[in-house]
Motif scaffolding. Structure first.
Motif, short mmCIF file in Angstrom:
data_model
loop_
_atom_site.label_atom_id
_atom_site.label_comp_id
_atom_site.label_asym_id
_atom_site.label_seq_id
_atom_site.Cartn_x
_atom_site.Cartn_y
_atom_site.Cartn_z
N GLU A 80 0.86 -1.18 0.00
CA GLU A 80 0.00 0.00 0.00
C GLU A 80 0.90 1.23 0.00
OE1 GLU A 80 -3.80 -1.76 2.55
OE2 GLU A 80 -2.33 -0.47 3.53
N ILE A 81 0.42 2.30 -0.62
CA ILE A 81 1.22 3.52 -0.69
C ILE A 81 0.33 4.73 -0.42
CG2 ILE A 81 0.90 3.83 -3.18
CD1 ILE A 81 3.82 4.81 -3.30
N LYS A 82 0.91 5.73 0.23
CA LYS A 82 0.20 6.97 0.50
C LYS A 82 1.06 8.13 0.03
CE LYS A 82 -1.98 9.67 4.20
NZ LYS A 82 -2.23 9.75 5.67
N VAL A 83 0.56 8.88 -0.94
CA VAL A 83 1.26 10.05 -1.48
C VAL A 83 0.44 11.28 -1.11
CG1 VAL A 83 2.22 11.15 -3.52
CG2 VAL A 83 2.13 8.65 -3.39
N GLY A 84 0.97 12.07 -0.19
CA GLY A 84 0.17 13.18 0.34
C GLY A 84 -1.01 12.62 1.11
N SER A 85 -2.21 12.95 0.71
CA SER A 85 -3.42 12.42 1.36
C SER A 85 -4.06 11.30 0.55
CB SER A 85 -4.44 13.55 1.57
OG SER A 85 -4.80 14.13 0.32
N THR A 86 -3.43 10.94 -0.57
CA THR A 86 -4.00 9.93 -1.47
C THR A 86 -3.44 8.55 -1.16
OG1 THR A 86 -4.20 11.59 -3.23
CG2 THR A 86 -4.36 9.27 -3.87
N LYS A 87 -4.33 7.60 -0.88
CA LYS A 87 -3.93 6.22 -0.62
C LYS A 87 -4.17 5.38 -1.87
CE LYS A 87 -5.03 6.35 4.33
NZ LYS A 87 -5.80 5.71 5.42
N SER A 88 -3.24 4.47 -2.15
CA SER A 88 -3.37 3.63 -3.33
C SER A 88 -2.52 2.38 -3.16
CB SER A 88 -2.96 4.42 -4.58
OG SER A 88 -3.25 3.69 -5.75
N ASP B 96 -0.80 8.89 -9.30
CA ASP B 96 0.19 9.72 -9.98
C ASP B 96 1.20 10.23 -8.95
OD1 ASP B 96 1.49 11.19 -11.94
OD2 ASP B 96 0.28 12.98 -11.55
N MET B 97 2.46 9.90 -9.16
CA MET B 97 3.52 10.31 -8.24
C MET B 97 4.63 10.95 -9.05
SD MET B 97 5.44 8.01 -5.34
CE MET B 97 6.55 8.76 -4.14
N LYS B 98 4.93 12.20 -8.75
CA LYS B 98 5.91 12.95 -9.51
C LYS B 98 7.32 12.70 -8.97
CE LYS B 98 2.58 16.64 -10.44
NZ LYS B 98 2.26 18.08 -10.26
N GLY C 210 10.64 13.08 -7.19
CA GLY C 210 10.98 13.91 -6.04
C GLY C 210 9.99 13.81 -4.90
N GLU C 211 8.77 13.33 -5.18
CA GLU C 211 7.78 13.19 -4.11
C GLU C 211 8.14 12.02 -3.21
OE1 GLU C 211 3.43 14.76 -5.02
OE2 GLU C 211 3.98 13.13 -6.39
N VAL C 212 7.79 12.15 -1.94
CA VAL C 212 8.06 11.12 -0.94
C VAL C 212 6.75 10.45 -0.55
CG1 VAL C 212 8.94 10.67 1.38
CG2 VAL C 212 10.09 12.34 -0.09
N ALA C 213 6.80 9.13 -0.37
CA ALA C 213 5.59 8.38 -0.07
C ALA C 213 5.72 7.62 1.24
CB ALA C 213 5.28 7.40 -1.20
N GLU C 214 4.57 7.25 1.77
CA GLU C 214 4.51 6.34 2.92
C GLU C 214 4.11 4.97 2.39
OE1 GLU C 214 1.27 5.59 6.33
OE2 GLU C 214 2.27 7.55 6.50
N PHE C 215 4.87 3.95 2.77
CA PHE C 215 4.59 2.59 2.33
C PHE C 215 4.04 1.78 3.51
CE2 PHE C 215 7.54 4.27 -0.68
CZ PHE C 215 7.30 3.61 -1.88
#
Length: 282
Positions: A34-42, A60-62, A64-69
């Motif tokens: 599972e991944i969370k980019v900003g407030s978006t979970k996917s 969509d992840m640009k 340089g963006e950091v995600a939560e796994f």
């Protein structure tokens, strides 16, 4: 090129296997997270082949963006309290089913990653073992023939380091940790950067520039790491030897015991198959 190593990865919290047999990436089961980019979970599916950066992602992840796994089973956060040595983002850690762990950066487009083991036996099982993903299909690590071009270990490559005597990992946190003995029987710890051609070091005792240490020992078994009967090719000081895992082979890695001397190298046997890329500092 050496074949990519397939890894059986699991969650460090609940222990559930993370391989998705239904979704393949490069003909191997993907690693489903599972991944969370900003407030978006996917969702995200990573290649289970170590060194392969192919992946599929549902958001969509640009760059340089950091995600939560997160684990798709227990939903626990897989980001750990360790900053990437390349970009300072949090690292993500997964465990290997046979022991050891894989860490990778949580920032998109940063390719900093490592595979670590507590001892050499664990590494050997994975590097030289057989991986049966389906039916009779077995992937083996093949050693290069001597008439083939040498494999190059790039400058900046992460070198997992082990004691050649007890086999325990010398990595503590982000550094290689050794016991050091200086002049006048002063004793402490020496910390080294595990990246090839990075000469950063820090000691808990005073070590003047150009001074040769009296002794370097494994912090676990206390055995000396000084290679008897061998001298630095650059300055004539003592030579230190540790084991490192690079590519798919455990090799002897040697470096000078004199502070400020950048000399390092491999055994003659390993030099027939592997070449260390020089840095601009040489």
């Amino acid at each position: 090129m050496l074949p990519l190593l397939p890894l059986k990865l699991k969650c460090p919290h609940c222990g559930a296997l993370l391989l998705d047999e239904q979704h393949l990436i490069n003909n191997s089961p993907s690693v489903s997270l599972e991944i969370k980019v900003g407030s978006t979970k996917s969702w995200i599916r990573l290649s289970s082949l170590y060194g392969d950066f192919d992946h599929e992602i549902g958001v969509d992840m640009k760059p340089g963006e950091v995600a939560e796994f997160n684990c798709p089973h227990c939903h626990q956060n897989l980001n750990i309290d360790l900053n990437c040595s390349a970009c300072s983002a949090q690292m993500v850690e997964l465990l290997h089913q046979q022991g050891g762990s894989v860490k990778f950066c949580s920032r998109k487009s940063c390719r900093n990653h490592s595979i670590e083991f507590k001892d050499i036996e664990q590494a050997a099982k994975i590097f030289y073992g057989q991986y049966n993903w389906a039916g009779d299909k077995t992937i083996k690590v093949e050693h290069k023939k001597r008439d083939q071009p040498k494999e190059v270990i790039s400058s900046g490559a992460y070198l997992n380091s082990y004691c050649p005597w007890c086999g325990v990992s010398l990595i503590e946190g982000e550094n290689v940790k050794l016991e050091v003995k200086g002049k006048g029987n002063s004793q402490g710890f020496l910390y080294l950067d595990p990246h090839l051609n990075s000469f950063w070091n820090k000691s808990t005792i005073e070590l003047p520039e150009k001074e040769e240490v009296e002794e370097l020992n494994c912090p676990h078994c206390k055995h000396s790491l000084i290679e008897g009967g061998e001298s630095c090719e650059k300055c004539g000081a003592k030579v230190v030897k540790v084991k490192v895992s690079a590519l798919t082979k455990l090799i002897d890695f040697k470096f000078c015991a004199r502070k400020g001397c950048p000399w390092h190298g491999l055994s003659e046997e390993d030099m027939e198959l592997i070449e260390l890329q020089d840095s601009d500092e040489w």
